[in-house]
Design a protein around this motif. Structure first.
Motif, mmCIF file in Angstrom:
data_model
loop_
_atom_site.group_PDB
_atom_site.id
_atom_site.type_symbol
_atom_site.label_atom_id
_atom_site.label_comp_id
_atom_site.label_asym_id
_atom_site.label_seq_id
_atom_site.Cartn_x
_atom_site.Cartn_y
_atom_site.Cartn_z
ATOM 1 N N PRO A 17 0.813 -1.220 0.000
ATOM 2 C CA PRO A 17 0.000 0.000 0.000
ATOM 3 C C PRO A 17 0.852 1.277 0.000
ATOM 4 O O PRO A 17 0.497 2.248 -0.658
ATOM 5 N N VAL A 18 1.965 1.261 0.706
ATOM 6 C CA VAL A 18 2.838 2.446 0.750
ATOM 7 C C VAL A 18 3.382 2.743 -0.645
ATOM 8 O O VAL A 18 3.395 3.895 -1.090
ATOM 9 N N CYS A 19 3.808 1.703 -1.353
ATOM 10 C CA CYS A 19 4.315 1.865 -2.721
ATOM 11 C C CYS A 19 3.208 2.368 -3.644
ATOM 12 O O CYS A 19 3.431 3.252 -4.469
ATOM 13 N N ALA A 20 2.004 1.816 -3.496
ATOM 14 C CA ALA A 20 0.864 2.231 -4.333
ATOM 15 C C ALA A 20 0.543 3.701 -4.116
ATOM 16 O O ALA A 20 0.321 4.444 -5.077
ATOM 17 N N GLN A 55 -4.321 -1.835 -10.234
ATOM 18 C CA GLN A 55 -3.642 -2.584 -9.168
ATOM 19 C C GLN A 55 -3.485 -1.726 -7.911
ATOM 20 O O GLN A 55 -3.768 -2.189 -6.800
ATOM 21 N N TYR A 56 -3.029 -0.504 -8.086
ATOM 22 C CA TYR A 56 -2.789 0.372 -6.931
ATOM 23 C C TYR A 56 -4.087 0.694 -6.198
ATOM 24 O O TYR A 56 -4.140 0.671 -4.972
ATOM 25 N N ILE A 57 -5.135 0.995 -6.945
ATOM 26 C CA ILE A 57 -6.434 1.301 -6.336
ATOM 27 C C ILE A 57 -6.970 0.081 -5.587
ATOM 28 O O ILE A 57 -7.490 0.199 -4.475
ATOM 29 N N THR A 58 -6.824 -1.097 -6.175
ATOM 30 C CA THR A 58 -7.288 -2.332 -5.533
ATOM 31 C C THR A 58 -6.536 -2.587 -4.232
ATOM 32 O O THR A 58 -7.136 -2.955 -3.223
ATOM 33 N N ILE A 59 -5.229 -2.381 -4.251
ATOM 34 C CA ILE A 59 -4.415 -2.570 -3.053
ATOM 35 C C ILE A 59 -4.887 -1.660 -1.927
ATOM 36 O O ILE A 59 -4.885 -2.043 -0.757
ATOM 37 N N LEU A 60 -5.334 -0.458 -2.285
ATOM 38 C CA LEU A 60 -5.770 0.517 -1.280
ATOM 39 C C LEU A 60 -7.228 0.327 -0.875
ATOM 40 O O LEU A 60 -7.773 1.128 -0.123
ATOM 41 N N GLY A 61 -7.884 -0.708 -1.386
ATOM 42 C CA GLY A 61 -9.251 -1.012 -0.986
ATOM 43 C C GLY A 61 -10.325 -0.420 -1.871
ATOM 44 O O GLY A 61 -11.504 -0.466 -1.543
ATOM 45 N N GLY A 62 -9.932 0.128 -3.002
ATOM 46 C CA GLY A 62 -10.904 0.712 -3.927
ATOM 47 C C GLY A 62 -11.174 -0.194 -5.097
ATOM 48 O O GLY A 62 -10.801 -1.368 -5.104
#
Length: 115
Positions: A17-20, A55-62
């Motif tokens: 999540p930090v990288c995203a 991918q980044y949005i999914t990792i952050l719960g979106g």
């Protein structure tokens, strides 16, 4: 903490999540990513960037809501590229990323300013 493995040709990479968040912040500063109400809108000519955005949005719960080909942009005399517009929701109205956009982002993407 949710992570996603991304297959690279040479190695495997783990996205945290930090990288995203850092990647999305870079796109905010480069005016590829804007906030429109409770949604984040990414505009790019690279479809691989849309895939990474998802991918980044999914990792952050979106979740990614839609991807559209917004228009064709001329690149030289006989070449055009497709401008993609991806819309996503983070499901969290007071997410830190929105505060970051308010401080460093804009209301237009770099493609909206070009006429």
């Amino acid at each position: 903490m949710k992570t996603i493995n991304v297959n690279n040709r040479s190695s495997q990479k783990r996205i945290t999540p930090v990288c995203a968040i850092k990647k999305l912040q870079i796109w905010i500063k480069s005016h590829h990513l804007i906030c429109d109400g409770n949604f984040f809108v990414l505009k790019t000519v690279e479809y691989s960037m849309v895939e990474r955005f998802e991918q980044y949005i999914t990792i952050l719960g979106g979740s990614l809501i839609s991807v559209e080909s917004a228009k064709k942009i001329p690149m030289g005399n006989h070449r055009q590229v497709i401008l993609y517009q991806a819309k996503a929701s983070l499901h969290t109205p007071n997410h830190d990323l929105k505060e970051y956009w308010e401080k460093y982002g804009g209301i237009y993407t770099k493609f909206d300013r070009e006429k």
